[in-house]
Each structure stands twice: as C-alpha cells, then as structure tokens.
Scaffold this motif. Structure first.
Motif, PDB file in Angstrom:
ATOM      1  N   PHE A 167      -1.524 -16.131  -5.604  1.00  0.00           N
ATOM      2  CA  PHE A 167      -0.798 -15.168  -6.430  1.00  0.00           C
ATOM      3  C   PHE A 167       0.546 -14.964  -5.742  1.00  0.00           C
ATOM      4  O   PHE A 167       0.626 -14.294  -4.709  1.00  0.00           O
ATOM      5  N   CYS A 168       1.594 -15.556  -6.308  1.00  0.00           N
ATOM      6  CA  CYS A 168       2.917 -15.532  -5.708  1.00  0.00           C
ATOM      7  C   CYS A 168       3.887 -14.746  -6.576  1.00  0.00           C
ATOM      8  O   CYS A 168       3.640 -14.531  -7.763  1.00  0.00           O
ATOM      9  N   GLY A 169       5.014 -14.364  -6.007  1.00  0.00           N
ATOM     10  CA  GLY A 169       6.033 -13.655  -6.763  1.00  0.00           C
ATOM     11  C   GLY A 169       6.820 -12.723  -5.870  1.00  0.00           C
ATOM     12  O   GLY A 169       6.463 -12.495  -4.708  1.00  0.00           O
ATOM     13  N   HIS A 170       7.879 -12.181  -6.420  1.00  0.00           N
ATOM     14  CA  HIS A 170       8.763 -11.325  -5.636  1.00  0.00           C
ATOM     15  C   HIS A 170       8.161  -9.944  -5.444  1.00  0.00           C
ATOM     16  O   HIS A 170       7.167  -9.576  -6.078  1.00  0.00           O
ATOM     17  N   ALA A 171       8.788  -9.164  -4.574  1.00  0.00           N
ATOM     18  CA  ALA A 171       8.330  -7.803  -4.281  1.00  0.00           C
ATOM     19  C   ALA A 171       8.359  -6.950  -5.551  1.00  0.00           C
ATOM     20  O   ALA A 171       9.253  -7.085  -6.394  1.00  0.00           O
ATOM     21  N   GLY A 172       7.362  -6.093  -5.682  1.00  0.00           N
ATOM     22  CA  GLY A 172       7.332  -5.164  -6.801  1.00  0.00           C
ATOM     23  C   GLY A 172       6.769  -5.724  -8.093  1.00  0.00           C
ATOM     24  O   GLY A 172       6.752  -5.032  -9.110  1.00  0.00           O
ATOM     25  N   THR A 173       6.284  -6.964  -8.059  1.00  0.00           N
ATOM     26  CA  THR A 173       5.741  -7.553  -9.295  1.00  0.00           C
ATOM     27  C   THR A 173       4.264  -7.221  -9.491  1.00  0.00           C
ATOM     28  O   THR A 173       3.712  -7.499 -10.555  1.00  0.00           O
ATOM     29  N   GLY A 174       3.622  -6.656  -8.481  1.00  0.00           N
ATOM     30  CA  GLY A 174       2.223  -6.247  -8.625  1.00  0.00           C
ATOM     31  C   GLY A 174       1.220  -7.329  -8.287  1.00  0.00           C
ATOM     32  O   GLY A 174       0.097  -7.329  -8.813  1.00  0.00           O
ATOM     33  N   LYS A 175       1.585  -8.244  -7.390  1.00  0.00           N
ATOM     34  CA  LYS A 175       0.688  -9.349  -7.014  1.00  0.00           C
ATOM     35  C   LYS A 175      -0.636  -8.846  -6.458  1.00  0.00           C
ATOM     36  O   LYS A 175      -1.707  -9.292  -6.874  1.00  0.00           O
ATOM     37  N   THR A 176      -0.554  -7.941  -5.501  1.00  0.00           N
ATOM     38  CA  THR A 176      -1.763  -7.472  -4.816  1.00  0.00           C
ATOM     39  C   THR A 176      -2.656  -6.678  -5.761  1.00  0.00           C
ATOM     40  O   THR A 176      -3.881  -6.852  -5.777  1.00  0.00           O
ATOM     41  N   THR A 177      -2.063  -5.812  -6.558  1.00  0.00           N
ATOM     42  CA  THR A 177      -2.843  -5.027  -7.526  1.00  0.00           C
ATOM     43  C   THR A 177      -3.567  -5.947  -8.500  1.00  0.00           C
ATOM     44  O   THR A 177      -4.756  -5.748  -8.799  1.00  0.00           O
ATOM     45  N   LEU A 178      -2.864  -6.954  -8.987  1.00  0.00           N
ATOM     46  CA  LEU A 178      -3.470  -7.902  -9.920  1.00  0.00           C
ATOM     47  C   LEU A 178      -4.594  -8.681  -9.249  1.00  0.00           C
ATOM     48  O   LEU A 178      -5.677  -8.870  -9.831  1.00  0.00           O
ATOM     49  N   ALA A 179      -4.363  -9.139  -8.023  1.00  0.00           N
ATOM     50  CA  ALA A 179      -5.378  -9.912  -7.302  1.00  0.00           C
ATOM     51  C   ALA A 179      -6.650  -9.091  -7.095  1.00  0.00           C
ATOM     52  O   ALA A 179      -7.769  -9.583  -7.303  1.00  0.00           O
ATOM     53  N   LYS A 180      -6.492  -7.844  -6.703  1.00  0.00           N
ATOM     54  CA  LYS A 180      -7.661  -6.996  -6.467  1.00  0.00           C
ATOM     55  C   LYS A 180      -8.406  -6.711  -7.764  1.00  0.00           C
ATOM     56  O   LYS A 180      -9.637  -6.616  -7.783  1.00  0.00           O
ATOM     57  N   LYS A 181      -7.664  -6.572  -8.856  1.00  0.00           N
ATOM     58  CA  LYS A 181      -8.292  -6.304 -10.151  1.00  0.00           C
ATOM     59  C   LYS A 181      -9.124  -7.484 -10.632  1.00  0.00           C
ATOM     60  O   LYS A 181     -10.182  -7.310 -11.237  1.00  0.00           O
ATOM     61  N   LEU A 182      -8.642  -8.698 -10.338  1.00  0.00           N
ATOM     62  CA  LEU A 182      -9.317  -9.892 -10.854  1.00  0.00           C
ATOM     63  C   LEU A 182     -10.322 -10.505  -9.882  1.00  0.00           C
ATOM     64  O   LEU A 182     -11.048 -11.424 -10.256  1.00  0.00           O
ATOM     65  N   LEU A 183     -10.367 -10.016  -8.659  1.00  0.00           N
ATOM     66  CA  LEU A 183     -11.189 -10.688  -7.641  1.00  0.00           C
ATOM     67  C   LEU A 183     -12.666 -10.756  -8.011  1.00  0.00           C
ATOM     68  O   LEU A 183     -13.272 -11.838  -7.986  1.00  0.00           O
ATOM     69  N   VAL A 184     -13.275  -9.631  -8.356  1.00  0.00           N
ATOM     70  CA  VAL A 184     -14.705  -9.632  -8.674  1.00  0.00           C
ATOM     71  C   VAL A 184     -14.993 -10.459  -9.926  1.00  0.00           C
ATOM     72  O   VAL A 184     -15.899 -11.307  -9.922  1.00  0.00           O
ATOM     73  N   PRO A 185     -14.260 -10.269 -11.040  1.00  0.00           N
ATOM     74  CA  PRO A 185     -14.489 -11.135 -12.198  1.00  0.00           C
ATOM     75  C   PRO A 185     -14.272 -12.609 -11.884  1.00  0.00           C
ATOM     76  O   PRO A 185     -14.963 -13.463 -12.434  1.00  0.00           O
ATOM     77  N   LEU A 186     -13.336 -12.914 -10.989  1.00  0.00           N
ATOM     78  CA  LEU A 186     -13.095 -14.304 -10.607  1.00  0.00           C
ATOM     79  C   LEU A 186     -14.305 -14.876  -9.872  1.00  0.00           C
ATOM     80  O   LEU A 186     -14.722 -16.013 -10.117  1.00  0.00           O
ATOM     81  N   MET A 187     -14.893 -14.103  -8.984  1.00  0.00           N
ATOM     82  CA  MET A 187     -16.094 -14.558  -8.277  1.00  0.00           C
ATOM     83  C   MET A 187     -17.241 -14.772  -9.253  1.00  0.00           C
ATOM     84  O   MET A 187     -17.984 -15.746  -9.144  1.00  0.00           O
ATOM     85  N   GLN A 188     -17.370 -13.868 -10.208  1.00  0.00           N
ATOM     86  CA  GLN A 188     -18.466 -13.982 -11.174  1.00  0.00           C
ATOM     87  C   GLN A 188     -18.261 -15.176 -12.096  1.00  0.00           C
ATOM     88  O   GLN A 188     -19.196 -15.921 -12.383  1.00  0.00           O
ATOM     89  N   GLU A 245      14.547  -4.703 -12.936  1.00  0.00           N
ATOM     90  CA  GLU A 245      14.560  -3.244 -12.894  1.00  0.00           C
ATOM     91  C   GLU A 245      13.155  -2.677 -12.730  1.00  0.00           C
ATOM     92  O   GLU A 245      12.959  -1.693 -11.985  1.00  0.00           O
ATOM     93  N   THR A 246      12.161  -3.277 -13.396  1.00  0.00           N
ATOM     94  CA  THR A 246      10.778  -2.826 -13.216  1.00  0.00           C
ATOM     95  C   THR A 246      10.344  -2.993 -11.774  1.00  0.00           C
ATOM     96  O   THR A 246       9.735  -2.096 -11.175  1.00  0.00           O
ATOM     97  N   ALA A 247      10.649  -4.150 -11.198  1.00  0.00           N
ATOM     98  CA  ALA A 247      10.291  -4.403  -9.804  1.00  0.00           C
ATOM     99  C   ALA A 247      10.969  -3.398  -8.882  1.00  0.00           C
ATOM    100  O   ALA A 247      10.344  -2.847  -7.964  1.00  0.00           O
ATOM    101  N   ARG A 248      12.240  -3.136  -9.123  1.00  0.00           N
ATOM    102  CA  ARG A 248      12.983  -2.195  -8.270  1.00  0.00           C
ATOM    103  C   ARG A 248      12.382  -0.797  -8.361  1.00  0.00           C
ATOM    104  O   ARG A 248      12.212  -0.119  -7.332  1.00  0.00           O
ATOM    105  N   GLN A 249      12.057  -0.350  -9.557  1.00  0.00           N
ATOM    106  CA  GLN A 249      11.466   0.976  -9.722  1.00  0.00           C
ATOM    107  C   GLN A 249      10.100   1.061  -9.043  1.00  0.00           C
ATOM    108  O   GLN A 249       9.753   2.099  -8.460  1.00  0.00           O
ATOM    109  N   ARG A 250       9.325  -0.012  -9.105  1.00  0.00           N
ATOM    110  CA  ARG A 250       8.022  -0.009  -8.432  1.00  0.00           C
ATOM    111  C   ARG A 250       8.198   0.039  -6.916  1.00  0.00           C
ATOM    112  O   ARG A 250       7.439   0.709  -6.207  1.00  0.00           O
ATOM    113  N   ILE A 251       9.192  -0.675  -6.408  1.00  0.00           N
ATOM    114  CA  ILE A 251       9.461  -0.666  -4.969  1.00  0.00           C
ATOM    115  C   ILE A 251       9.861   0.738  -4.525  1.00  0.00           C
ATOM    116  O   ILE A 251       9.400   1.236  -3.488  1.00  0.00           O
TER     117      ILE A 251
END
Length: 206
Positions: free
Chosen positions: A7-28, A131-137
C-alpha cells in the motif's frame, strides 16, 4: 500461496488506515495469514533517534539529509523483513510511501524484491487530492509532518499520481471518500476471488 501486497502513496492519503481496515478481510479472502509491516511503526523510533543525534531534531525526516542517507536503508530493511515472513509462509502487507520505487518500477522487479514466482504480488497506489492530503496531515498533528507543512511548496513537487508506463499493473485507489463498494472492488483485485470477497466485505466498517 503467499501474497506480498504494497500500500503505497504520499503522506495524508490514508494508506495505514486503509491497510488496517482491509487486513482481516484480506486474510479471510485469501485464506492465508498476513503480517502488517508499516514503515513508521518499524523504523520511526530509530529514525527519530538518529536524526536527533545528527541534527538535534528527531522529527526532521523529510530533510535532504534524511532522504539522502537514511531513507533507502529503511526501505531495504522493510523489504527484507517482508521477504523473511514470506519464506516462513506468512503473507505481508507493506505500508510505506515508496514513491521512488514506484517511479523506478522496482516493486515489480521480483529479483530486486528477492521473491519467486510463487508469491502473488500486488501494488496498490493510494491517492487523494493535494488539499485533502494536506488537511489530513494538519488534522493528525504528527510532529513528523512539521517539515512537510513548513516546506509545503517544496514537498508538493514530490507528489505525483502514476500514469502511463509508471502506472502499469498498479491498483489505483482513490481514498478521498471511499465507499464499501470501493473497498470490495480493491479487495477483489488483490485476491482475485470475487465470490469469496462478496461474503466478507459487509463486515468492514462503513
């Protein structure tokens, strides 16, 4: 079969949040155990200590000094840790910007990664508007982002959305306002099992 998913991308794009959300369904959906390898979790403390010693600022991790001398070893160790898990039969979900590696297509180079054809390789590029990324940062108020915000005009020049040859085989994911259907589509593209995915995604938080 094991999976190596980035899961790659620039700061503020929500990579980690997305990865954690999909981890269990991905394992299943894949019927395989996964480990989550987040670069900031693995190496953030070490990098902070190193930069504090070198510059007096533990959060100085976007400066030229860090990018020239510490960035690449961090990423190399991240890849090596993923490979160690794969060799033990544990799939890896790796979260990190890896923008240079995307530009150079290294994440599709199995020799560079040190993996064989038996590993299912997927690279997701998580993106959103600047702008979304900046606001999240700004909202997350992480001291590690101080350099980015103070030098935004410089930092924004490093932002890009892969296209053309650079974007070949990438799984593009717009994380500005993702829906359950977007999550389901991404999980299906990673695993390639739409019927199994359809029974798992309702468990994801909306």
């Amino acid at each position: 079969m094991t999976y190596l998913v980035f899961f790659c991308g620039h700061a503020g794009t929500g990579k980690t949040t997305l990865a954690k959300k999909l981890l269990v369904p991905l394992m299943q959906a894949s019927a395989t155990p996964f480990c989550l390898l987040d670069k900031d979790t693995l190496y953030g403390g070490y990098s902070a200590a190193a930069m504090a010693m070198l510059t007096g600022d533990p959060n100085d991790r976007d400066s030229p000094l860090f990018l020239q001398h510490l960035r690449d070893p961090e990423y190399r160790c991240l890849i090596d840790t993923a490979r160690d898990n794969l060799q033990l039969g544990v799939s890896a979900l790796v979260v990190a910007p890896l923008s240079r590696e995307i530009r150079e297509r290294r994440l599709f180079d199995r020799a560079w990664l040190g993996i064989g054809d038996d590993v299912k390789l997927r690279v997701v590029w998580v993106h959103t508007t600047e702008e979304t990324a900046r606001q999240r940062i700004i909202a997350r108020a992480d001291p590690n982002d101080a350099y980015k915000l103070a030098h935004w005009d410089e930092y924004r020049q490093r932002r890009f959305v892969p296209s053309g040859e650079m974007g070949e085989d990438l799984l593009m994911f717009d994380n500005t306002a993702p829906t359950l259907a977007n999550d389901e589509a991404l999980l299906t593209r990673i695993v390639g099992e739409p019927q199994r995915v359809a029974t798992l995604l309702p468990r994801l938080p909306v």
